[in-house]
Design an enzyme around this catalytic site. Structure first.
Site, PDB file in Angstrom:
ATOM      1  N   LYS A 288      49.506  52.806  35.946  1.00  0.00           N
ATOM      2  CA  LYS A 288      49.020  51.725  34.969  1.00  0.00           C
ATOM      3  C   LYS A 288      50.144  51.284  34.095  1.00  0.00           C
ATOM      4  CE  LYS A 288      44.148  52.844  34.232  1.00  0.00           C
ATOM      5  NZ  LYS A 288      43.465  51.558  34.806  1.00  0.00           N
ATOM      6  N   ARG A 362      35.529  56.194  41.399  1.00  0.00           N
ATOM      7  CA  ARG A 362      34.535  56.205  42.325  1.00  0.00           C
ATOM      8  C   ARG A 362      34.711  57.359  43.620  1.00  0.00           C
ATOM      9  NH1 ARG A 362      36.924  50.647  44.394  1.00  0.00           N
ATOM     10  NH2 ARG A 362      37.024  50.354  42.154  1.00  0.00           N
TER      11      ARG A 362
HETATM   12  N1  BES Z   1      39.162  53.462  34.246  1.00  0.00           N
HETATM   13  C1  BES Z   1      39.709  52.321  34.867  1.00  0.00           C
HETATM   14  C2  BES Z   1      38.789  51.022  34.397  1.00  0.00           C
HETATM   15  C3  BES Z   1      38.820  50.685  33.140  1.00  0.00           C
HETATM   16  C4  BES Z   1      39.532  49.866  32.619  1.00  0.00           C
HETATM   17  C5  BES Z   1      38.001  51.149  32.046  1.00  0.00           C
HETATM   18  C6  BES Z   1      39.774  49.492  31.267  1.00  0.00           C
HETATM   19  C7  BES Z   1      38.114  50.910  30.865  1.00  0.00           C
HETATM   20  C8  BES Z   1      39.067  49.947  30.476  1.00  0.00           C
HETATM   21  C9  BES Z   1      39.440  52.295  36.552  1.00  0.00           C
HETATM   22  O1  BES Z   1      39.613  53.637  36.973  1.00  0.00           O
HETATM   23  C10 BES Z   1      40.441  51.515  37.030  1.00  0.00           C
HETATM   24  O2  BES Z   1      41.496  51.695  36.982  1.00  0.00           O
HETATM   25  N2  BES Z   1      39.967  50.560  37.578  1.00  0.00           N
HETATM   26  C11 BES Z   1      40.931  49.818  38.417  1.00  0.00           C
HETATM   27  C12 BES Z   1      39.992  49.619  40.046  1.00  0.00           C
HETATM   28  C13 BES Z   1      41.163  48.939  40.905  1.00  0.00           C
HETATM   29  C14 BES Z   1      42.487  49.428  41.188  1.00  0.00           C
HETATM   30  C15 BES Z   1      40.490  48.505  41.987  1.00  0.00           C
HETATM   31  C16 BES Z   1      40.587  48.476  37.700  1.00  0.00           C
HETATM   32  O3  BES Z   1      39.517  47.956  37.204  1.00  0.00           O
HETATM   33  O4  BES Z   1      41.882  47.841  37.635  1.00  0.00           O
HETATM   34 MN    MN Z   2      41.802  53.912  37.321  1.00  0.00          MN
END
Ligand code: BES
Ligand code: MN
Ligand code: ZN
Length: 514
Positions: A288, A362
């Site tokens: 990230k 997931r």
């Molecule tokens: N933990 C994150 C989702 C999240 C984002 C929770 C902000 C709380 C606040 C999750 O693991 C994630 O990174 N999801 C990605 C999925 C994508 C790579 C398909 C997302 O939502 O960007």
């Molecule tokens: Mn994630």
């Protein structure tokens, strides 16, 4: 935590730091401020002028409003705190449970640092006492474990944080009435466990890795007669949990799968709750960017909610079996981390091509859901901070509900509404499945960007056992609150979904559901 008592005492003679009264916005064109029931004796002591005094001070009775004024002469308590309840209820209706919860939460927070308060808020029945108690205990919460930096070399390092309000007497409470006592006890059990979930979410990730989380769960389970089983990395390898192991592969702190089994001899139904427990989500090799990882200690909020709900069910002695599954891993980049392009063999036997290591939730959930399915529970509910896309869709205060069963999705939505949690039903759109087609494996872990929250739901659905009713709660928005506190919602971990899960267990125990 704040201590609560039920009291029949009259406000004037009460020894306390403050008396809390409710005020509301009158209906009609005038919209005058109205003093809510419960505060009659207080109003009388102001010669019936409390409403006009408050209006002069600028109060409107609006939700969340707090006005402090000197108590009338003759009162033992020095201060009266007027808290806004919002609109006056319609004719023949009473203040709603969530209005009471929010007002009690606001009042408790406004009295942080005080020793004792008496709440002279509207109470029509035992449920109102439950709502006030729950709101007060949730609103009084603050996370201070790292605030008082203690002493180094005899010197205080930081400012001590103010202690939460220590004691609340709920007036109009009927201390000898069984129903009132039961509602109070229920509220205390649920709020204590919910606040513990908040503590876990707020604990920094250097102090809460999968092993530490498993240890907390184990200790609590033993205390409350819940059977606990912890699968460590060896057991996970032996069992073929490719999803959980794949996500945890980059971290120095190995993953865990915790199973909590609460059983009741008279139970007729069995619920399985599955929680996403990423103790820190850096994104992994698909790292990230800065600005997106500072709050990622919250990524275990689903597991914390499941943990809290199972313990609460045990404390309430509900006549239903509840199994909690905590899928715990830390998602980190390193030489041993899963790469974009790797294929994982999941617990279910399916293969997954990992195209983005940041879509890790997931993967751990898929293994836990497949494992939970083996016991053929009557329903599986998973809770996860799963996608940013769900936040784009529903904002920061509302969780999305997806399900393979429309009636169950509706039930979960109604239950959430009943306990005061904002949620909205979301569809599992079949056309989004092909976006996850992988040339190499059975499925890829990402698909279309548009509708990303639903794509994640479709992915999970593939791991639910044949014929099992399942719902997925994406709490990415409401699980962690970055703004100023409001109502009974503090900054940081909120305990999202705990109250929905507990009420679902209660309803199931009562035979109200399928
Ligand atoms: N933990 C994150 C989702 C999240 C984002 C929770 C902000 C709380 C606040 C999750 O693991 C994630 O990174 N999801 C990605 C999925 C994508 C790579 C398909 C997302 O939502 O960007
Ligand atoms: Mn994630
Ligand atoms: Zn995540």
């Amino acid at each position: 935590m704040t201590a609560l008592t039920l009291s029949t005492a009259a406000a004037p003679g009460l020894r306390a730091d403050a008396i809390v009264v409710g005020v509301a916005k009158g209906s009609g064109s005038k919209g005058a401020l109205v003093v809510a029931p419960g505060a009659e004796s207080v109003d009388k002591a102001y010669d019936g002028k409390l409403a006009s005094v408050l209006e002069t001070l600028g109060a409107t009775g609006g939700e969340g409003e707090v006005t402090k004024l000197p108590a009338p002469s003759g009162f033992k308590a020095p201060v009266v705190v007027a808290v806004g309840l919002g609109e006056v209820p319609e004719k023949d209706e009473t203040y709603g449970a969530d209005a009471l919860r929010r007002a009690a939460g606001v009042a408790a927070r406004a009295l942080t640092g005080s020793k004792k308060a008496a709440f002279a808020l509207p109470v029509e029945d035992a449920e109102d006492i439950g709502a006030l108690a729950e709101g007060a205990l949730l609103g009084a919460y603050s996370f201070t474990a790292y605030k008082d930096a203690g002493e180094t070399k005899g010197k205080k390092n930081g400012k001590d944080a103010k202690a939460p309000l220590a004691e609340i007497a709920l007036l109009g409470g009927k201390p000898r009435d069984k129903a009132y006592k039961a509602e109070l006890e229920r509220a205390v059990a649920v709020a204590e466990e919910l606040n513990r979930a908040r503590d876990l979410v707020n604990t920094p990730p250097n102090d809460l890795d999968p092993e530490a989380f498993a240890a907390v769960a184990t200790a609590a389970a033993k205390e409350h007669g819940i059977k606990v089983q912890v699968l460590d990395e060896k057991a996970l390898t032996k069992g073929g949990y490719g999803g959980i192991l794949g996500v945890g592969a980059g971290s120095e702190a190995p993953p865990r799968l915790v199973k909590l089994s609460y059983t009741h001899s008279k139970a007729k139904k069995h619920l399985a709750f599955v929680g996403k427990g990423i103790t820190y989500d850096s994104g992994g090799i698909s790292l990230k960017p800065a600005g997106h990882n500072e709050t990622m200690k919250c990524d275990m909020a689903g597991a914390a909610a499941v943990f809290a709900a199972v313990v609460a069910a045990a404390r309430l002695g509900l006549e239903v079996n509840v199994t909690g599954w905590l899928a715990l891993a830390e998602n980190m980049p390193s030489g041993s981390a899963t790469r974009p392009g790797d294929v994982l063999r999941m617990y279910s036997g399916k293969t997954v091509e990992v195209l983005n290591t940041d879509a890790e939730g997931r993967l751990v959930l898929a293994d836990a859901i497949a494992k939970a399915s083996e016991e053929q529970p009557d329903a599986i509910v998973d809770v996860a901070t799963l996608t940013g896309a769900m936040m784009v869709a529903l904002g920061n205060r509302t969780f999305g509900i997806m399900s393979n069963d429309d009636a169950f999705r509706t039930s979960v939505h109604e239950i959430a509404e009943e306990v005061g949690e904002a949620s909205w039903p979301m569809p599992l759109l079949a056309d989004l499945r092909k976006g996850m087609d992988s040339p190499t494996a059975d499925i890829a872990n990402i698909g279309d960007r548009m509708g990303g929250g639903l794509v994640a739901g479709l992915f999970l659905q593939e791991f639910v056992g044949e014929g099992i009713v399942w719902a997925h709660l994406d709490v990415a928005g409401p699980a962690f609150h970055e703004g100023a506190p409001y109502g009974y919602t503090p900054k940081g971990g909120t305990g999202s979904a705990v109250r929905t899960l507990v009420r679902l267990a209660e309803r199931t125990a009562a035979g109200d559901l399928g």
